[in-house]
Scaffold this motif. Sequence first.
Motif, PDB file in Angstrom:
ATOM      1  N   CYS A 161       0.878  -1.170   0.000  1.00  0.00           N
ATOM      2  CA  CYS A 161       0.000   0.000   0.000  1.00  0.00           C
ATOM      3  C   CYS A 161       0.918   1.223   0.000  1.00  0.00           C
ATOM      4  O   CYS A 161       1.191   1.804   1.045  1.00  0.00           O
ATOM      5  CB  CYS A 161      -0.918  -0.001   1.215  1.00  0.00           C
ATOM      6  N   GLY A 162       1.429   1.549  -1.186  1.00  0.00           N
ATOM      7  CA  GLY A 162       2.396   2.616  -1.290  1.00  0.00           C
ATOM      8  C   GLY A 162       3.656   2.251  -0.526  1.00  0.00           C
ATOM      9  O   GLY A 162       4.146   1.123  -0.611  1.00  0.00           O
ATOM     10  N   ASP A 163       4.178   3.196   0.235  1.00  0.00           N
ATOM     11  CA  ASP A 163       5.386   2.954   1.023  1.00  0.00           C
ATOM     12  C   ASP A 163       5.086   2.670   2.489  1.00  0.00           C
ATOM     13  O   ASP A 163       5.997   2.623   3.316  1.00  0.00           O
ATOM     14  CB  ASP A 163       6.317   4.171   0.941  1.00  0.00           C
ATOM     15  N   GLU A 164       3.818   2.486   2.824  1.00  0.00           N
ATOM     16  CA  GLU A 164       3.443   2.241   4.216  1.00  0.00           C
ATOM     17  C   GLU A 164       3.963   0.891   4.700  1.00  0.00           C
ATOM     18  O   GLU A 164       3.966  -0.090   3.956  1.00  0.00           O
ATOM     19  CB  GLU A 164       1.925   2.296   4.376  1.00  0.00           C
ATOM     20  N   GLU A 165       4.395   0.855   5.940  1.00  0.00           N
ATOM     21  CA  GLU A 165       4.938  -0.369   6.531  1.00  0.00           C
ATOM     22  C   GLU A 165       4.146  -0.852   7.738  1.00  0.00           C
ATOM     23  O   GLU A 165       4.067  -2.044   7.996  1.00  0.00           O
ATOM     24  CB  GLU A 165       6.401  -0.146   6.963  1.00  0.00           C
ATOM     25  N   ILE A 166       3.552   0.080   8.489  1.00  0.00           N
ATOM     26  CA  ILE A 166       2.873  -0.265   9.729  1.00  0.00           C
ATOM     27  C   ILE A 166       1.363  -0.275   9.516  1.00  0.00           C
ATOM     28  O   ILE A 166       0.783   0.712   9.069  1.00  0.00           O
ATOM     29  CB  ILE A 166       3.215   0.746  10.848  1.00  0.00           C
ATOM     30  N   PHE A 167       0.738  -1.409   9.840  1.00  0.00           N
ATOM     31  CA  PHE A 167      -0.704  -1.545   9.683  1.00  0.00           C
ATOM     32  C   PHE A 167      -1.296  -2.294  10.865  1.00  0.00           C
ATOM     33  O   PHE A 167      -0.824  -3.380  11.218  1.00  0.00           O
ATOM     34  CB  PHE A 167      -1.057  -2.345   8.416  1.00  0.00           C
ATOM     35  N   SER A 168      -2.323  -1.741  11.471  1.00  0.00           N
ATOM     36  CA  SER A 168      -3.122  -2.512  12.420  1.00  0.00           C
ATOM     37  C   SER A 168      -4.042  -3.410  11.603  1.00  0.00           C
ATOM     38  O   SER A 168      -4.183  -3.236  10.388  1.00  0.00           O
ATOM     39  CB  SER A 168      -3.953  -1.576  13.300  1.00  0.00           C
ATOM     40  N   LEU A 169      -4.677  -4.364  12.258  1.00  0.00           N
ATOM     41  CA  LEU A 169      -5.579  -5.254  11.537  1.00  0.00           C
ATOM     42  C   LEU A 169      -6.736  -4.467  10.924  1.00  0.00           C
ATOM     43  O   LEU A 169      -7.157  -4.734   9.786  1.00  0.00           O
ATOM     44  CB  LEU A 169      -6.109  -6.341  12.475  1.00  0.00           C
ATOM     45  N   ILE A 170      -7.243  -3.478  11.638  1.00  0.00           N
ATOM     46  CA  ILE A 170      -8.330  -2.642  11.110  1.00  0.00           C
ATOM     47  C   ILE A 170      -7.871  -1.888   9.870  1.00  0.00           C
ATOM     48  O   ILE A 170      -8.591  -1.799   8.870  1.00  0.00           O
ATOM     49  CB  ILE A 170      -8.831  -1.664  12.194  1.00  0.00           C
ATOM     50  N   GLU A 171      -6.647  -1.369   9.917  1.00  0.00           N
ATOM     51  CA  GLU A 171      -6.109  -0.638   8.761  1.00  0.00           C
ATOM     52  C   GLU A 171      -5.876  -1.575   7.588  1.00  0.00           C
ATOM     53  O   GLU A 171      -6.091  -1.192   6.427  1.00  0.00           O
ATOM     54  CB  GLU A 171      -4.810   0.052   9.152  1.00  0.00           C
ATOM     55  N   MET A 172      -5.469  -2.792   7.857  1.00  0.00           N
ATOM     56  CA  MET A 172      -5.302  -3.771   6.780  1.00  0.00           C
ATOM     57  C   MET A 172      -6.624  -4.011   6.066  1.00  0.00           C
ATOM     58  O   MET A 172      -6.693  -4.059   4.833  1.00  0.00           O
ATOM     59  CB  MET A 172      -4.778  -5.092   7.342  1.00  0.00           C
TER      60      MET A 172
END
Length: 466
Positions: free
Chosen positions: A271-282
Amino acid sequence: MQKIITRFAPSPTGHLHIGGLRTALFNYLFAKKHKGEFLLRIEDTDLARNSEEATQAILEAFKWVGLKHDREIEYQSKRFDIYKSYIQKLLESNKAYYCYMTKEELEELRKEQEAKKQTPRYDNRYRDFNGTPPHNSPVVRIKAPLKGTIEFHDGIKGKMRFDASEVDDFIIARSDGSPTYNFVVAIDDALMGVSHIIRGDDHLSNTPKQIVIYNALDFKIPEFFHVPMILGSDGAKLSKRHGALSVMEYKNAGYLPESLLNFLVRLGWSCGDEEIFSLIEMIEKFDTTHLSTSPSQYNSEKFLWLNAHYIKACEDSRLKQLLCELDLDLTPILSKLNETQLQTLFNEIKTRVHTLLEACKMIKEIFHPQENFDAKLFAQFDSSYKAILDNIEEQLISADLSNLDKIKDFLHISAENLAIKPKNLMPLLRLALLKKGGGIGVAEALLILGSKESTHRIKKLKTSLQ
């Protein structure tokens, strides 16, 4: 509008590994993104290799990472009557037939074909057989198309086309009546209403066979997404030598479930350059168009970096629970600390560790340090060390160690009274309190250990060096 239904269908012949969990995660995210259902099916038709322990380990892994399935779990071992009824239906409609070819005959045919440099395949000799059966233990084979192509659109690989000659009349029921993998998978996916199947591309060769089953029974064909495999850092197939463990082994190694999911989602999706995702954000950001067409590589350093990030973000109450679950010896240690001491300890620990195991080790080293002092470190101090330690020990009796600000003031005033710089005082006190040169801050150590224990350790240093 079609309801999105996905599934994950592991075989309980071993523990759940990260490749399987990644597949489950992608299916889960896709279903939840579209307000659909994520189903769990245990493919336990191989009665000889099934393990109840493995089944429980799979369920435990799902519970640990927080991937909740919808509906009841389906167990294939409880659905044999359903499979038999569909086998019978195919036989009665002349879309399947009994094959009496023996293993010896199959082996002889294979050798002949290899000698002629042909692809080994069944030669359809019993496809339209009307004679007397040579024995009463036949297998059942599906009538695959003899010409044309089997085509489908893959959500990752695009248009896929297989020549009919690549799919022979494969077995759908063994001689003992037990159904085969590709047959039961197609039946179950159809009856469970699975609309989309995301799986590893090692299953790609199974897809045309399953489509043959779908077509023979007039089932709707789901949409397929075949995800490239996870490789090791050297480009070889991922294995334990690359540091890969089963899901629950990661828990025992001190990884947090959110870091494992975050790590896995980035192995094959971006998702672009994003690295950190919570489960909700995923769930919010997951899009199958961003699934990679190339294999992803396991990066243990990035995994550790992610785990350190989530440990830093972990609430103290949860961190305490996780640490005590991982190492029961920590329970009596942490239970004696007040809220300020615990918060100070965790603030120090969080910035220094990558795993919970490292945190356990560091805490135990603070409260149960090595028996002997580091003599090499002590050699750097001049003969004034005893007067310094005597002074600090005496001042500690009445010192207020209730918070870090007061302790830092105490240390600063003590250094002034001793006519030394704080930077010359701290190494000596750290050696006394922690028996080594590194570790947590001196002020933090005094607060965590308290006046009585700190005084005891200073006395011990003086005694050991007399």
